[in-house]
Design a protein around this motif. Structure first.
Motif, short mmCIF file in Angstrom:
data_model
loop_
_atom_site.label_atom_id
_atom_site.label_comp_id
_atom_site.label_asym_id
_atom_site.label_seq_id
_atom_site.Cartn_x
_atom_site.Cartn_y
_atom_site.Cartn_z
N LEU A 1 -4.98 8.55 -7.40
CA LEU A 1 -6.15 8.30 -6.34
C LEU A 1 -6.98 9.47 -6.25
O LEU A 1 -8.17 9.28 -5.85
CB LEU A 1 -5.13 8.01 -4.89
CG LEU A 1 -4.97 6.67 -4.69
CD1 LEU A 1 -6.12 5.76 -4.27
CD2 LEU A 1 -4.49 5.78 -5.95
N THR A 2 -6.64 10.83 -6.35
CA THR A 2 -7.60 11.76 -6.02
C THR A 2 -8.67 11.81 -7.19
O THR A 2 -9.84 11.99 -6.87
CB THR A 2 -6.69 13.22 -6.01
OG1 THR A 2 -5.67 13.17 -5.13
CG2 THR A 2 -7.67 14.36 -5.81
N TRP A 3 -8.12 11.38 -8.52
CA TRP A 3 -9.25 11.27 -9.51
C TRP A 3 -10.24 10.16 -9.28
O TRP A 3 -11.26 10.44 -9.56
CB TRP A 3 -8.32 11.17 -10.83
CG TRP A 3 -9.47 10.90 -12.01
CD1 TRP A 3 -10.13 9.73 -12.32
CD2 TRP A 3 -10.04 11.88 -12.80
NE1 TRP A 3 -10.91 10.15 -13.42
CE2 TRP A 3 -10.80 11.56 -13.70
CE3 TRP A 3 -9.65 13.25 -12.41
CZ2 TRP A 3 -11.64 12.36 -14.54
CZ3 TRP A 3 -10.50 14.23 -13.61
CH2 TRP A 3 -11.45 13.82 -14.32
N THR A 4 -9.61 9.12 -8.86
CA THR A 4 -10.57 8.08 -8.30
C THR A 4 -11.69 8.55 -7.29
O THR A 4 -12.60 8.23 -7.53
CB THR A 4 -9.67 6.80 -7.80
OG1 THR A 4 -9.05 6.39 -8.69
CG2 THR A 4 -10.64 5.61 -7.40
N PRO B 1 0.84 -1.15 0.17
CA PRO B 1 -0.07 -0.10 0.11
C PRO B 1 0.90 1.18 -0.05
O PRO B 1 1.74 1.37 0.78
CB PRO B 1 -0.73 -0.09 1.24
CG PRO B 1 -0.10 -0.83 2.05
CD PRO B 1 0.70 -1.92 1.18
N VAL B 2 0.63 2.16 -1.12
CA VAL B 2 1.38 3.26 -0.95
C VAL B 2 0.63 4.69 -1.01
O VAL B 2 1.25 5.73 -0.87
CB VAL B 2 2.49 3.28 -2.15
CG1 VAL B 2 3.27 2.17 -2.41
CG2 VAL B 2 1.45 3.17 -3.52
N ALA B 3 -0.70 4.58 -1.30
CA ALA B 3 -1.58 5.89 -1.30
C ALA B 3 -2.99 5.83 -0.80
O ALA B 3 -3.39 4.25 -0.89
CB ALA B 3 -1.28 6.34 -2.81
N THR B 4 -3.50 6.75 -0.46
CA THR B 4 -5.04 6.77 -0.09
C THR B 4 -5.50 7.90 -0.58
O THR B 4 -5.07 8.93 -0.96
CB THR B 4 -5.08 6.73 1.34
OG1 THR B 4 -4.56 7.92 1.93
CG2 THR B 4 -4.31 5.61 2.13
N ALA B 5 -6.92 7.72 -0.83
CA ALA B 5 -7.83 8.92 -0.86
C ALA B 5 -9.30 8.58 -0.62
O ALA B 5 -9.55 7.26 -0.43
CB ALA B 5 -7.82 9.36 -2.36
N GLY B 6 -10.05 9.46 -0.25
CA GLY B 6 -11.45 9.29 0.06
C GLY B 6 -12.31 10.32 -0.01
O GLY B 6 -11.80 11.34 -0.53
#
Length: 164
Positions: free
Chosen positions: A122-125, A89-94
């Motif tokens: 991830l931000t786009w997701t 795991p390398v990044a997150t977004a919510g």
């Protein structure tokens, strides 16, 4: 959160975090390129939730033991994602969507994955959780250039305080 940037809240047990901008983005547009070998997983299991929290705590960083996210908050208008490179795991977004507006939260990228487009993807997701909604986020200084490339524009700066 305090909208009076002259207020000094240290006497109330708060510490100044800074003066980040609130940024806005209209819906639509094209997704950034997906980085090679990036796997993006929506948080729906306890394992993914644990990966999300440990990554956010270490990459953002947040103090260990911070109440970040609880699985009971997911669903409805709330969602979270973890980005994996090589199984790590390398990044997150919510995000949270209500009334035609998506609030982007919890964007983090480990140092080892920075500069590869992982945070942008991830931000786009997260902002694509509801393609019919505009979105807002509070940017860090490091994140502002990434968000500008995604079409966000700064609206005004906030003064933010944290307990502890």
């Amino acid at each position: 959160l305090c909208f009076d940037n002259r207020a000094d809240l240290r006497g109330h047990g708060l510490g100044l975090i800074g003066h980040p901008p609130l940024m806005f983005r209209r819906r639509g547009g094209a997704a950034p390129p997906r980085p090679d070998r990036l796997e993006v997983v929506r948080v729906e299991t306890e394992r993914h939730l644990a990966d999300f929290e440990s990554t956010l705590v270490e990459a953002y960083p947040l103090p260990r033991g911070s109440a970040v996210i609880d699985s009971r908050l997911l669903g409805g208008g709330s969602a979270a994602w973890v980005g994996y490179l090589g199984g790590s795991p390398v990044a997150t977004a919510g995000s949270y969507t209500a009334n035609g507006l998506t609030e982007i939260e919890w964007v983090s990228t480990r140092d080892s994955a920075r500069g590869k487009g992982v945070g942008a993807y991830l931000t786009w997701t997260a902002l694509s959780a509801d393609p019919d909604a505009d979105s807002v986020l509070i940017a860090t200084d490091d994140g502002q250039p990434v968000y500008r490339r995604l079409g966000y524009v700064p609206m005004f700066r906030l003064t933010m305080w944290m307990h502890g």
